[in-house]
Structures are given as C-alpha cells and as structure tokens.
Design a protein around this motif. Structure first.
Motif, PDB file in Angstrom:
ATOM      1  N   ALA A 156      -3.727   0.828  -2.705  1.00  0.00           N
ATOM      2  CA  ALA A 156      -4.148   0.288  -1.410  1.00  0.00           C
ATOM      3  C   ALA A 156      -4.966   1.292  -0.610  1.00  0.00           C
ATOM      4  O   ALA A 156      -5.934   0.913   0.063  1.00  0.00           O
ATOM      5  CB  ALA A 156      -2.925  -0.145  -0.597  1.00  0.00           C
ATOM      6  N   LEU A 186       1.566   1.345  -5.236  1.00  0.00           N
ATOM      7  CA  LEU A 186       0.979   0.530  -4.170  1.00  0.00           C
ATOM      8  C   LEU A 186       0.160   1.387  -3.216  1.00  0.00           C
ATOM      9  O   LEU A 186      -0.917   0.989  -2.766  1.00  0.00           O
ATOM     10  CB  LEU A 186       2.088  -0.213  -3.425  1.00  0.00           C
ATOM     11  N   TYR A 187       0.677   2.552  -2.871  1.00  0.00           N
ATOM     12  CA  TYR A 187      -0.034   3.427  -1.934  1.00  0.00           C
ATOM     13  C   TYR A 187      -1.348   3.887  -2.549  1.00  0.00           C
ATOM     14  O   TYR A 187      -2.403   3.907  -1.892  1.00  0.00           O
ATOM     15  CB  TYR A 187       0.842   4.636  -1.588  1.00  0.00           C
ATOM     16  N   LEU A 202       7.194   2.262  -7.417  1.00  0.00           N
ATOM     17  CA  LEU A 202       6.446   1.147  -6.833  1.00  0.00           C
ATOM     18  C   LEU A 202       5.652   1.604  -5.616  1.00  0.00           C
ATOM     19  O   LEU A 202       4.482   1.225  -5.450  1.00  0.00           O
ATOM     20  CB  LEU A 202       7.428   0.040  -6.443  1.00  0.00           C
ATOM     21  N   VAL A 203       6.256   2.427  -4.762  1.00  0.00           N
ATOM     22  CA  VAL A 203       5.558   2.913  -3.571  1.00  0.00           C
ATOM     23  C   VAL A 203       4.347   3.761  -3.957  1.00  0.00           C
ATOM     24  O   VAL A 203       3.260   3.639  -3.376  1.00  0.00           O
ATOM     25  CB  VAL A 203       6.531   3.713  -2.685  1.00  0.00           C
TER      26      VAL A 203
END
Length: 832
Positions: A242, A238-239, A234-235
């Motif tokens: 974003a 998202l990173y 997930l990180v």
C-alpha cells in the motif's frame, strides 16, 4: 564370615547404600528448558531487543532466562539430595562378626549373610533376620508411622518375609532404631533390596508432572505467538504494497508482533511465585517447589499422616485405672490421687533409669510432674527380668538402703495378671477395662508392685505382687488440629487420614481431630483388590490404617487419577514417596525426617498443622490475584495492539513503535502487575469450595471481561488521538497526547481489576503500598513532562501542556466509568 568372603560379596552385591541415579547433563537440561515456550519466548524477545540496539532491555531478558535455567537446574538436583539423605540413614556404623571376632565397620560395608549385633541406641544397618533377642524393642515409626516401639522375637527357619509393623516379627529393618534390649541376626537384604531401599527406588521413579498453570500458560503463549506472527507477516505485506516502504512495513509488523505477544507472563509468574514463597516464609512455611504455590488454592483433598502430623509423635500417659475401681477414669491431672502416685512410682521402678523406650519415658515424665524421681544411687537393682515370649512383662526388684525389697512389674495386662495370680472375677474385670481403653485408641500396660522380706523366690511368678492398675498410653493430638480441620472442611477441602497404625487407634484420633466419619480401609484390603475396585475404595474412604509406603503412594495416585488436587502431609521416611508424588507435599520441619523434608514441596518450620490452613488461604489469594493480573495484561494488550494497527488501517502516522511498546510492556505493565500481588484476599475466600481441578486460569468470563476492558480502553484512546489530529494538533503532539492517555488508561485498568466486585474508588482507597508507589511514580512522570518538555521528546514525541494532561486524564476517567457500569455483569462469574 571371613573378611575375604565379605570382600567377595561386597564386590558381587555392591555397597549397602542406595545407588546414585544417572543425572542428566547440564546441556540436556538447558535444551529442555529452551524448548519450553515461555523460556524460548524470553530468549527470542531478548534477541529482538538486541537487534534493535536496545542493549539494556535485551540483557535484562537474557539475565532472566539465565536465572530460570539456574532454578530448573537446582530443581533437577533435589531428587539426588533426597537419596543422599536416605543413604545417610542406611549407612550407620555396624557391629558384625568377622573371622570369629566382633568388629565395627561402616554400615555401607555390611553384606548379606553378615551376623550383626544390635544394642540399645543402635540404628539397624540392614534388613536382618533375628537369631536371638533379649528384651529387644525397635522404633519403626519412620517406616510404618506407628509411634510405639514394637517387640521383636527370634526367628525360625520357616519364617518368611514380612512387612514392617506389629509385634513379634523376627525381622529388624534398615534405618530403624533399637530403643530397648539387644539382639543379633543374619543380614538378609542390603541397599536397594532393603525396605528403606525400596522407598528410595520409589522416590527415584517419581517425576512430577507439569503444573496446570504452566500447561495453560504454555498453550496461550503458543497460540498468541502463532497469531501474532501471522498478523505481523500480513501487516508487513499490506504496508509494503500500500505504501511502498518495505522497511517501514517491517518496523510496523515488528511493533504489531511485540504488542500481541504477552512477554510479561514469565515475569509476572515469577514475581507471584517469588513473593508467594516470601509470604509463606513469614508464616513459618518454607517453599521448596514454587509450583506448589499455584496448586495450594486448588487443593481438593488433604491427605494427612497421623504420627507426628496430627499427633506429637511421643507417647504420653492419657488415662489411669486404679485396681481398686477399674471403672473409674483417672487422668494425669488428678495429681492428688494417691493411687496415681503409687502406680507411677512403681512404673518408674520397672523402667530403665535412663530410658529409651517411649512408654518408660512417659512414666519418667509424669513422675517428674508429680515430684517422683528415679531411685537414688544408694538403691540396688537386685533382680531384673525382661520380656519373655510367654510372659511379655518387665519385672525389677530394688533394695533400698533401709532394707527389704520392692518388686515392680509392668507389661501386657494378661502377663501382669498372671504375675499377680488374679482370680477369675478380677481377671474378667481387668479385661473389660483393657477393652475400654483399647477402644479409645490407647496402648495399655498393667502395673503391679509388692514388698518382700528375706530371700526372693527363684521364679518371678512367685514374687509377692498385687495389681496396682492399668495405664493407657496415647500419642497426644496436637492442640491446633481440630480448629484446622474445621477450617479445611468449611473451605471444601476433604481431609483423609493415612497411617500405619492400628485401625482402632486411627479411628480414635480421627474422632478427636474432628475428621468426618466414613469407611476405614486397611492396607491389606487394598492389596486384595484389582486396580479399578481399589480406586473406588480410595474415592469413598475417610481413613486408611495399617498402610505401608507403597499404599500411601497408591492412594495419592488414585486420588489424582480421580481428578483431585492432592495435598499430602507427613514427617517420616515412609511418607517420602507420597510427599513427592502429591501435587503439594507438606513436611513437618521440626519432627520431620530429612528425607521427608527433601521430598516435600512445602515444609512447616514450626510443625503447626494450623499453618496448612494458612497456606491454603494464601494459595487461593495468590491464584485470585494472579487471575486479576493476567486479566489486566490481556486487557492492556488490546489497546496496545489496536493502536499499533490503527494507523495502518486508516493511513495515519505510526503511533507506537517497538521502543514505545517495550517501554509499556517491560516497564509499566510489570510494575503495575506488582500491585495485584499485594492485593488482599477476597472476603469469601475460605467459604467457597476449591476451584474445579479442570478449571483454567483464563476462563471464558475472564477472557471476555478482559477483551471488553481492552476494547473500551482502545476506543477511548483512539477517539482522542483521531480527534486531536482532526483538530489540527501536530502529529508529534497528538502522539504524545495519545501515549500519555494510554498510560493513564493503563492505570485505570489496574483500578478496575483490583477486585472482582469492588468499585474502582474502593480499590483506590484500599491500603496497598505498591499501588500508591505506582501512582507516585506516574505522577512524577506527568510532572516531568510539564516541568521539562524534552522528557517527552525522549520517545520522539512533541511537548505537552497542562490542558493536554487534563484531557488525557478525562479520557481515563471516561473509560473507568464506562467499565464500572459494565462490571456487575461479570462480577459473579469472575468470583467463581
């Protein structure tokens, strides 16, 4: 039997030894170990470090995994060593009849049908049906637990199979020792079919279950690993979405994964087990299976053998009754009593000059204390009458140099009464005294003597004999046993005696040892019960008598099925299966057989039963301290994971990268965990009951307390980091400040977790060399950052100043004071 026929039977039946079991190949052992989550995690972490280019950390983890494989392989070979020791017992030299002549052959070459000759001092090579005996007595304690030798008689064609134990059996069993007389018989069972072979097969079929701690830790690591992997993915996503940098996203996700996976657990568990084994060795207890250390603190039942464990496994004269007054109790300490000296002297004269029989040795031992010695070489042994089926007594007639003859007899009271021709009244008085001694758990012999002049009668029943008294023999209780039993009971550990001896003897020893009163169950009673009723009888019984190895094993398994954590003590071959099956097998190292020592988890090197209490205390301390260490590790992972996620959530510069997390988790955290291993035990450690068998290492109270600590620590460091950035501090210097604050918070968590109840100040002042060593190292690191700012730059941080260190220290103090206010809410739950 001819040599040709013997060779044919040897091919058909196999050698007279226990078979070697098929051993797992090393590759299968290796694959089984790598399938364990703990070891798989170690290897995976090592590969991650190697991919990152951190060769030192990667090689260290691989070395640890390799050592774990070696330990498991050594454990795998333990059962083989147990069976090797049994093979040694079952393969002495044997004297057999081949081609019409007596020959000595290796015991492993004895075959069914062989005629075997037994003499005093021989070890029986196989199970034998006796055809003739002369004063034959055999020590069967390694199979039955009975300390006294048993008398043997010739068998008839209608005699069937029988279990070891008891007098007048027409069978001699493999591995037992001839202590008196001689005999011969036909071999009826060899190798795996003998009684000792059945024990070997039982040992081979016992596979210890994984310990509760391993199972709990495995589940925790598996769950955290799955959660960490999900968060990592997930990180990364998202990173990348974003910020547009997928490479940085992969680095951030890797940092989050490493921050969440508790790879310290294997290292901390190993440190605690190794140090626990070392601490036990200082108490003269050898650890053979590290898993037993964690189970010690949870032991709820202590099953103990009698002979050689509670007692000294040697016969000694405990009480003497003078024929002049059979109601008067005399002890061996009454050395001035002339009746004792006369009786003991005649007992020596009725014994072998160099005795093997334990009771005859007891006469000689007491005689030495009284200044009485065996007859001089000038004395002539004129007549010698051994045990007879209708007259179980030994009579010997000695002729001293000065002339005349001295008659000495000893044996079963009724046989000696017949030799002395007692009248009805005297005979009844003697039987009442015998019943009193037997009721106290003693084995009773009567002693008679007389003097003769001139020719001796042809029949020994006509010798001039008069009763001198009765002798009560017992296997003395070890001096330390009563106090050790009291300590076990006060700690909530139930003590159960399991012995092959007679019920009366077992009950008497139980009273002397201070065991709680309760029902007594015999092995024969267990045989006649269905499994469910058998388990119910085991659950409520305090004493088990006349048990065989299969009974002991069944009792241990029934207790385990009832949810008990079972510690089993023993010293004989008959104890080996139950020692191996128990959660904690404890063997006596001095008097114990090699088989018992190899099968056990722990070995008492000094045979001190009181050491068992010390091991239970130490086991509870190790488990308590392990809980403190695990609670600390859970707590410290919260700020590490939080500080890895915080920059992603608030669009801040990355604070922790994989190398920083590796430094924290593989250097600082394990070093701090050693502090917990050195912690002293809690004050009430032996006044509280054992922890429930189903209790978990990570209890709800411990997890909540660890999470609370972690969130407070995270909040303190996170606020400090964001305040520094908002105050205009350069990003590198703010990261350095947060990293040093995290190290000091880490040390504060050590102080908070050192005790379930004491304050951090008390924990700081309490003696602990490991703690002060860690404090000194951290102080040196702090000093290095001031004296040599590039030291901080090794981790790509900016330089620090004295005021920065003061702020970091103040943050750690705020965290400790906050937790000190909250701690009493959890103290009672944590101590339980």
């Amino acid at each position: 039997m001819s040599a040709t026929e013997a060779a044919r039977r040897l091919v058909a039946e196999g050698y007279n030894e226990l078979p070697r079991p098929d051993r797992r190949p090393f590759l299968r052992i290796l694959l089984g170990i790598l399938a364990e989550p703990m070891f798989g995690l170690l290897v995976a972490s090592a590969l991650i470090y190697l991919v990152l280019g951190d060769l030192r950390e990667g090689l260290m983890l691989l070395a640890f995994a390799t050592a774990s494989v070696g330990i498991a392989a050594a454990q795998e070979s333990r059962s083989e060593r147990v069976l090797d020791t049994l093979r040694t017992l079952t393969s002495p030299r044997a004297q057999v009849l081949r081609d019409g002549a007596r020959v000595r052959i290796p015991g492993r070459e004895v075959v069914p049908g062989d005629i075997v000759f037994l003499e005093e001092g021989d070890r029986v090579p196989a199970d034998i049906h006796l055809l003739s005996t002369q004063d034959l007595e055999v020590d069967e304690s390694l199979l039955t637990g009975e300390s006294a030798p048993v008398r043997k008689r010739p068998g008839g064609p209608d005699d069937g199979a029988a279990a070891p134990g008891g007098d007048d059996l027409p069978l001699a069993f493999s591995g037992t020792l001839v202590v008196r007389g001689r005999g011969c018989g036909a071999t009826i069972a060899t190798g795996r079919h003998s009684e000792i072979g059945k024990i070997g097969l039982a040992l081979g079929g016992i596979h210890p279950e994984p310990t509760r701690l391993n199972q709990q830790t495995r589940r925790l690591v598996r769950g955290v690993a799955v959660a960490g992997l999900a968060v990592s993915v997930l990180v990364m996503v998202l990173y990348g979405l974003a910020r547009g940098s997928w490479l940085q996203g992969a680095l951030a996700g890797l940092a989050v994964t490493m921050s969440m996976i508790p790879e310290e657990f294997p290292l901390v568990l190993t440190v605690f087990m190794v140090m626990g084994a070392w601490r036990l060795s200082r108490a003269r207890v050898l650890t053979r299976r590290a898993a037993a250390i964690e189970a010690l603190g949870a032991a709820t039942v202590l099953c103990t053998d009698k002979t050689g464990t509670l007692t000294q496994n040697r016969m000694a004269i405990a009480e003497i009754r003078d024929a002049g007054d059979l109601t008067r109790r005399l002890t061996p300490g009454d050395t001035e009593a002339a009746a004792i000296r006369t009786l003991v002297w005649h007992g020596i004269l009725a014994s072998a000059p160099t005795p093997f029989d334990p009771m005859e040795r007891a006469f000689h031992d007491l005689g030495q204390r009284l200044g009485l010695h065996p007859p001089e070489p000038s004395w002539v042994l004129a007549r010698e009458h051994g045990l007879e089926p209708g007259l179980p007594a030994v009579t010997q007639v000695w002729q001293p140099p000065q002339g005349g003859a001295i008659v000495a007899a000893k044996g079963a009271p009724e046989a000696v009464a017949a030799l002395c021709r007692l009248d009805r009244q005297a005979h009844a008085a003697m039987l009442r005294a015998v019943d009193g001694l037997a009721g106290d758990g003693m084995r009773v012999l009567a002693v008679a003597g007389g003097e003769a002049q001139g020719p001796l009668p042809a029949d020994r029943r006509d010798y001039p004999c008069h009763l001198l008294g009765l002798v009560g023999f017992s296997d003395p209780l070890r001096a330390e046993v009563p106090a050790a039993v009291r300590d076990c009971l006060s700690a909530g550990v139930r003590v159960v005696m399991i012995t092959g001896d007679y019920p009366i003897t077992a009950r008497a020893i139980a009273v002397q040892a201070g065991l709680p009163d309760g029902p007594l169950v015999t092995g024969a009673e267990l045989d006649g019960l269905p499994p469910q009723e058998q388990a119910a009888r085991v659950r409520g019984a305090a004493l088990f008598a006349r048990t065989r190895p299969a009974h002991k094993l069944a009792i241990v398994k029934a207790l385990q099925a009832d949810g008990q954590i079972v510690a089993m003590t023993g010293d004989g071959v008959n104890d080996a299966p139950s020692l191996k099956a128990a959660d904690i097998g404890i063997a006596m190292g001095g008097r114990g057989t090699d088989v018992a020592r190899e099968a056990a988890s722990l070995v008492l090197l000094d045979d001190d039963f009181g050491s068992i209490v010390h091991t239970i205390r130490l086991g509870r301390r190790i488990y308590d301290n392990l809980r403190k260490a695990m609670g600390y590790i859970l707590a410290v992972h919260v700020p590490i994971a939080g500080l890895a996620l915080l920059p992603l959530a608030l669009d801040l510069p990355l604070l922790l990268t994989p190398v920083h997390i590796a430094f924290l988790e593989m250097v600082i955290d394990p070093v701090c965990s050693i502090v917990f291993e050195a912690e002293r035990s809690e004050a009430d450690i032996m006044r509280r009951p054992p922890r429930p068998p189903g209790s978990t290492l990570f209890s709800r109270a411990l997890v909540l307390w660890s999470l609370a600590q972690g969130f407070v620590a995270f909040a303190v460091v996170a606020v400090l980091f964001m305040a520094a950035l908002n105050g205009g501090m350069p990003a590198d210097q703010a990261r350095a400040l947060a990293f040093v604050a995290l190290m000091l918070v880490n040390f504060g968590l050590v102080l908070v977790n050192r005790s379930f109840a004491a304050s951090p100040l008390t924990a700081l002042l309490r003696p602990n060399t490991a703690l002060w060593t860690v404090l000194a190292v951290m102080g040196a690191v702090m000093a290095a950052t001031l004296a040599w700012p590039p030291a901080v730059a090794l981790f790509a941080f900016g330089p620090l100043h004295a005021d920065d260190l003061a702020v970091a220290f103040a943050a750690a103090v705020v965290m400790v004071l906050t937790l000190e206010v909250v701690k009493p809410l959890w103290a009672d739950h944590l101590r339980r």
